[in-house]
Enzyme design. Structure first.
Site, mmCIF file in Angstrom:
data_model
loop_
_atom_site.group_PDB
_atom_site.id
_atom_site.type_symbol
_atom_site.label_atom_id
_atom_site.label_comp_id
_atom_site.label_asym_id
_atom_site.label_seq_id
_atom_site.Cartn_x
_atom_site.Cartn_y
_atom_site.Cartn_z
ATOM 1 N N SER A 80 11.991 0.877 6.853
ATOM 2 C CA SER A 80 11.572 -0.393 6.264
ATOM 3 C C SER A 80 12.546 -1.292 6.392
ATOM 4 O O SER A 80 13.718 -0.857 5.980
ATOM 5 C CB SER A 80 11.007 -0.255 4.915
ATOM 6 O OG SER A 80 9.858 -1.270 4.615
ATOM 7 N N ARG A 81 12.426 -2.523 6.739
ATOM 8 C CA ARG A 81 13.668 -3.375 6.697
ATOM 9 C C ARG A 81 14.115 -3.837 5.497
ATOM 10 O O ARG A 81 15.290 -4.087 5.232
ATOM 11 C CB ARG A 81 13.218 -4.548 7.455
ATOM 12 C CG ARG A 81 12.824 -4.564 8.968
ATOM 13 C CD ARG A 81 11.947 -5.425 9.578
ATOM 14 N NE ARG A 81 10.738 -5.980 8.703
ATOM 15 C CZ ARG A 81 9.888 -6.945 9.070
ATOM 16 N NH1 ARG A 81 10.056 -7.461 10.072
ATOM 17 N NH2 ARG A 81 8.899 -6.971 8.338
ATOM 18 N N ILE B 107 1.090 -1.095 0.070
ATOM 19 C CA ILE B 107 0.084 0.117 -0.163
ATOM 20 C C ILE B 107 0.928 1.267 0.044
ATOM 21 O O ILE B 107 0.566 2.221 -0.729
ATOM 22 C CB ILE B 107 -1.122 -0.100 1.402
ATOM 23 C CG1 ILE B 107 -2.098 1.067 1.019
ATOM 24 C CG2 ILE B 107 -0.349 0.278 2.397
ATOM 25 C CD1 ILE B 107 -2.851 0.820 -0.446
ATOM 26 N N ASP C 126 -10.007 -7.664 6.871
ATOM 27 C CA ASP C 126 -9.225 -6.597 6.314
ATOM 28 C C ASP C 126 -9.605 -5.644 5.210
ATOM 29 O O ASP C 126 -9.731 -4.395 5.331
ATOM 30 C CB ASP C 126 -7.893 -7.153 6.061
ATOM 31 C CG ASP C 126 -7.062 -6.177 5.496
ATOM 32 O OD1 ASP C 126 -6.265 -5.784 6.262
ATOM 33 O OD2 ASP C 126 -6.834 -6.032 4.207
ATOM 34 N N LYS D 18 -5.319 1.845 7.972
ATOM 35 C CA LYS D 18 -6.539 1.007 8.363
ATOM 36 C C LYS D 18 -6.086 -0.358 8.499
ATOM 37 O O LYS D 18 -5.012 -0.881 7.532
ATOM 38 C CB LYS D 18 -7.907 1.175 7.840
ATOM 39 C CG LYS D 18 -7.797 1.163 6.255
ATOM 40 C CD LYS D 18 -7.434 -0.146 5.578
ATOM 41 C CE LYS D 18 -8.145 -1.525 6.149
ATOM 42 N NZ LYS D 18 -7.589 -2.671 5.032
HETATM 43 P P1 NAP Z 1 2.449 -5.503 3.178
HETATM 44 O O1 NAP Z 1 2.925 -4.956 1.610
HETATM 45 O O2 NAP Z 1 2.136 -7.066 3.641
HETATM 46 O O3 NAP Z 1 3.425 -4.757 4.456
HETATM 47 C C1 NAP Z 1 3.828 -3.569 4.357
HETATM 48 C C2 NAP Z 1 5.240 -3.305 4.845
HETATM 49 O O4 NAP Z 1 5.249 -3.504 6.375
HETATM 50 C C3 NAP Z 1 6.129 -4.537 4.500
HETATM 51 O O5 NAP Z 1 6.764 -4.305 3.137
HETATM 52 C C4 NAP Z 1 7.003 -4.719 5.694
HETATM 53 O O6 NAP Z 1 8.164 -3.702 5.379
HETATM 54 C C5 NAP Z 1 6.468 -3.889 6.883
HETATM 55 N N1 NAP Z 1 6.457 -4.952 7.952
HETATM 56 C C6 NAP Z 1 5.445 -6.177 7.824
HETATM 57 N N2 NAP Z 1 5.493 -6.853 8.823
HETATM 58 C C7 NAP Z 1 6.220 -5.999 9.794
HETATM 59 C C8 NAP Z 1 6.658 -6.419 11.126
HETATM 60 N N3 NAP Z 1 6.392 -7.275 11.737
HETATM 61 N N4 NAP Z 1 7.460 -5.310 11.608
HETATM 62 C C9 NAP Z 1 7.639 -4.138 10.960
HETATM 63 N N5 NAP Z 1 7.291 -3.993 9.781
HETATM 64 C C10 NAP Z 1 6.735 -4.909 9.198
HETATM 65 O O7 NAP Z 1 1.257 -5.013 3.636
HETATM 66 P P2 NAP Z 1 0.234 -3.892 2.829
HETATM 67 O O8 NAP Z 1 -0.543 -4.674 1.654
HETATM 68 O O9 NAP Z 1 0.962 -2.760 2.162
HETATM 69 O O10 NAP Z 1 -0.954 -3.601 3.926
HETATM 70 C C11 NAP Z 1 -0.294 -2.636 5.267
HETATM 71 C C12 NAP Z 1 -1.597 -2.198 5.728
HETATM 72 O O11 NAP Z 1 -2.362 -1.227 4.726
HETATM 73 C C13 NAP Z 1 -2.788 -3.007 6.257
HETATM 74 O O12 NAP Z 1 -2.913 -2.489 7.376
HETATM 75 C C14 NAP Z 1 -3.634 -2.987 5.267
HETATM 76 O O13 NAP Z 1 -5.057 -3.195 5.677
HETATM 77 C C15 NAP Z 1 -3.661 -1.710 4.821
HETATM 78 N N6 NAP Z 1 -4.028 -1.407 3.307
HETATM 79 C C16 NAP Z 1 -3.844 -2.181 2.490
HETATM 80 C C17 NAP Z 1 -4.137 -2.321 0.905
HETATM 81 C C18 NAP Z 1 -3.764 -3.150 -0.147
HETATM 82 O O14 NAP Z 1 -4.385 -2.993 -1.382
HETATM 83 N N7 NAP Z 1 -2.933 -4.173 0.196
HETATM 84 C C19 NAP Z 1 -5.303 -1.282 0.678
HETATM 85 C C20 NAP Z 1 -5.626 -0.277 1.688
HETATM 86 C C21 NAP Z 1 -5.015 -0.480 3.079
HETATM 87 P P3 NAP Z 1 9.568 -4.406 5.570
HETATM 88 O O15 NAP Z 1 9.725 -5.721 5.850
HETATM 89 O O16 NAP Z 1 10.529 -3.691 4.603
HETATM 90 O O17 NAP Z 1 9.962 -3.527 6.963
#
Ligand code: NAP
Length: 301
Positions: free
Chosen positions: A33-34, A11, A165, A87
């Site tokens: 970010s890691r 996101i 989610d 969110k």
């Molecule tokens: P994601 O790509 O799986 O995770 C985002 C980043 O968070 C990862 O690249 C990781 O970066 C970091 N992360 C993951 N686990 C972690 C941990 N345990 N500790 C610290 N950093 C961590 O997830 P996403 O799809 O972007 O979603 C993230 C949030 O945005 C969620 O709450 C989701 O509901 C919301 N969201 C998502 C979407 C969608 O379409 N995907 C849409 C709207 C809102 P590093 O490993 O580089 O640190």
């Protein structure tokens, strides 16, 4: 104003980075970010190092999944930074209450965002419903988890909320457009035999309001809310992008959800205020409290 983005994943790259690049209010000054980064932007791998090294960045936007969000938000608020939360705002309601209290104590802004509320037709729908008698409402949030969350195991871990989610986006719209508060009466949760969170859910609220959330839909995906009133039926379609009343177009527009979120964050910081509405998350918590669990087929990517 300078802002840092933490959790550079799906996101952050899909929405936050482009929204910040186009924002008249914000300057993306660092990422944390890691593994992820944004070309040309100073990158930190560790949040504590970022906070220590960059006191000149007064705001952070947290884009990681909900499970690690609280620790990051708490550290940022303690360091006197304004915080914007993706969110859902946390894993639990208590976490978010604690963050809201901390933000108030430190005199900084906490913004718990609900991006779907910023969809183009949501406010026109709310305005149309105001003053009309609601007979029933039907939410259908049907999508393919493999398409939208490829390999993201956190959604099926405790705190990841499963189908809630995306489903919480529907609830964020519903709690914005309906004139009266919702109250859950019953829920059914379909939980894959090898997972911790639901892949589908059915919710029944008082006042003939129901929601069908399903992550197993590959054809005919839909993000619709239909509200029947004594004066016509409103269809809020495409996740809130388009509204029709009895088939006639009421409002339709481009997706500017994240541009609007960052504009709102700028307003809140300028006004010295926070915005934390937990209504959508209360109904998810209630679904986990009241929900009847059905074990269903194992899920693998
Ligand atoms: P994601 O790509 O799986 O995770 C985002 C980043 O968070 C990862 O690249 C990781 O970066 C970091 N992360 C993951 N686990 C972690 C941990 N345990 N500790 C610290 N950093 C961590 O997830 P996403 O799809 O972007 O979603 C993230 C949030 O945005 C969620 O709450 C989701 O509901 C919301 N969201 C998502 C979407 C969608 O379409 N995907 C849409 C709207 C809102 P590093 O490993 O580089 O640190």
């Amino acid at each position: 104003m300078r802002i840092a983005l933490a959790g550079i994943g799906k996101i952050a790259l899909d929405q936050h980075v482009p929204a910040l690049a186009a924002s008249p209010d914000w300057d993306l000054a660092a990422t944390v970010s890691r593994s992820g980064s944004v070309p040309g932007i100073p990158a930190f791998a560790d949040f504590a190092s970022f906070l220590a090294a960059r006191p000149d960045i007064p705001a952070v936007s947290l884009c990681m999944p909900p499970q690690p969000r609280f620790a990051h938000a708490e550290a940022a608020l303690r360091a006197g930074r304004h915080v914007m939360l993706e969110k859902p705002p946390g894993q639990t309601l208590a976490e978010v209450h604690a963050l809201a209290a901390l933000a108030a104590e430190r005199g900084v802004t906490l913004f718990a965002t609900w991006h779907s509320r910023m969809a183009h037709a949501v406010e026109p729908a709310r305005a149309w419903l105001t003053g009309r008698r609601i007979r029933s409402a039907r939410v259908t949030w049907a999508e393919d988890v493999r398409h939208w969350h490829p390999g993201q195991d956190w959604v099926f871990e405790p705190g990841g909320m499963g189908v809630f989610d995306p489903g919480i986006n529907a609830l964020s719209i519903l709690t914005r457009i309906l004139p009266a508060p919702l109250r859950l009466l019953a829920a059914e949760l379909e939980i894959p035999s090898n997972r911790q969170t639901p892949i589908a859910a059915r919710l029944a609220f008082a006042g003939d309001v129901t929601a069908e959330l399903d992550w197993r839909v590959t054809r005919g995906q839909r993000w619709d809310i239909e509200v029947a009133t004594d004066d016509g039926t409103l269809l809020l379609a495409a996740g809130g992008a388009r509204a029709l009343v009895d088939g006639r177009l009421l409002a339709e527009g481009p997706n500017r959800e994240y541009a609007r979120l960052y504009a709102r964050m700028a307003e809140l910081v300028a006004a010295g205020r926070s915005e934390v509405d937990l209504a959508p998350m209360i109904h998810v918590a209630d679904a986990f409290t009241l929900g009847r669990r059905n074990r269903t087929d194992a899920f693998d990517w």
